[in-house]
Design a protein around this motif. Structure first.
Motif, PDB file in Angstrom:
ATOM      1  N   GLY A  96     105.354  40.843 -22.204  1.00 51.40           N
ATOM      2  CA  GLY A  96     105.564  40.001 -23.380  1.00 51.40           C
ATOM      3  C   GLY A  96     106.013  40.761 -24.616  1.00 51.40           C
ATOM      4  N   THR A  97     105.983  42.099 -24.569  1.00 50.44           N
ATOM      5  CA  THR A  97     106.442  42.886 -25.715  1.00 50.44           C
ATOM      6  C   THR A  97     107.954  43.049 -25.646  1.00 50.44           C
ATOM      7  N   VAL A  98     108.643  42.632 -26.701  1.00 51.65           N
ATOM      8  CA  VAL A  98     110.106  42.758 -26.766  1.00 51.65           C
ATOM      9  C   VAL A  98     110.490  44.146 -27.270  1.00 51.65           C
ATOM     10  N   SER A  99     109.857  44.573 -28.364  1.00 57.13           N
ATOM     11  CA  SER A  99     110.166  45.888 -28.920  1.00 57.13           C
ATOM     12  C   SER A  99     109.021  46.368 -29.804  1.00 57.13           C
ATOM     13  N   VAL A 100     108.908  47.679 -29.938  1.00 57.64           N
ATOM     14  CA  VAL A 100     107.943  48.314 -30.834  1.00 57.64           C
ATOM     15  C   VAL A 100     108.737  49.300 -31.681  1.00 57.64           C
TER      16      VAL A 100
END
Length: 249
Positions: A96-100
């Protein structure tokens, strides 16, 4: 002579490598602010549409000590937090993480806006002076506002648009009466800044409010929508009328 130079050179090389490794480990442990973009459509059903709880759970999987600084629900879905590089890498791998992305600080810049945009002279009608343009709301993210500036005069302006959902946030040297029909809202966001400092703001030097302490935010917002101020000059030089691109906005 060469018998002694080689061991010394090797020793210096080893010390240099050890120092580089130590610096790298220090960098790995240093906390920085990251902006985490989440794909809300991938949120597990167990969270029952409570995306804030989902964000918190995702964060706790990589860090026991990190807290969310802000959550975002409009332009993107996600949150910001102080993380080490290792924690950021782990979080980026979570479902679910697109970008950090690490927070970036930009230097304040400005220019002769109308000429730069090519909308001066015969193209000035791009923003007509009609009262109807009072329905236009311009938002600026900058160093704040100085509400006493004559460029924020609201005479001849219509009422605040009914669609407006913002607010005039109070703080040091700034209260709700600082806003009017020109400056219809002002907010400040200091958590990320203070987290980067490692301590609360020094309120003897900076205002913990929308108050502009260096003038840049006032300059940019009034360049965009400042009310006409005749007789403006810089210590008597370049006298004329100071006004924004959309004076009725």
């Amino acid at each position: 002579m060469s018998v002694f130079i080689l061991p010394v050179a090797l020793a210096l090389l080893l010390l240099s490598n050890i120092s580089a490794i130590a610096e790298d480990e220090k960098e790995q442990q240093m906390k920085k602010t990251y902006i985490i973009h989440m794909d809300k459509s991938n949120m597990p059903a167990s969270f029952e549409d409570d995306h804030f709880r989902w964000y918190g759970s995702s964060l706790k999987l990589v860090s026991d000590s990190a807290d969310m600084l802000y959550t975002y629900t409009n332009v993107i879905h996600g949150f910001s937090a102080r993380l080490t590089l290792a924690e950021a890498v782990l979080l980026e791998k979570q479902p679910g993480t697109v970008s950090v992305l690490p927070e970036l600080r930009y230097e304040l810049q400005t220019t002769r806006t109308p000429e730069f945009l090519g909308i001066s002279g015969k193209h000035a009608a791009v923003f007509p002076g009609s009262v109807k343009v009072s329905d236009v709301v311009i938002g600026v993210v900058d160093s704040g506002v100085w509400p006493e500036s004559k460029s924020y005069d609201d005479k001849s302006l219509g009422p605040v648009p009914r669609s407006w959902k913002g607010k005039c946030e109070e703080g040091k040297n700034f209260n709700s009466s600082s806003c009017n029909r020109k400056l219809i809202g002002a907010r400040f966001f200091s958590r990320g800044y203070e987290a980067g400092l490692g301590h609360p703001m020094n309120e003897t030097k900076e205002s913990r409010s929308p108050r502009d302490d260096d003038g840049h935010g006032t300059h940019t917002s009034t360049t965009a929508a400042g009310f006409p101020v005749p007789g403006a000059s810089l210590f008597g030089y370049a006298s004329g009328t100071a006004k924004g691109m959309a004076t009725q906005a």
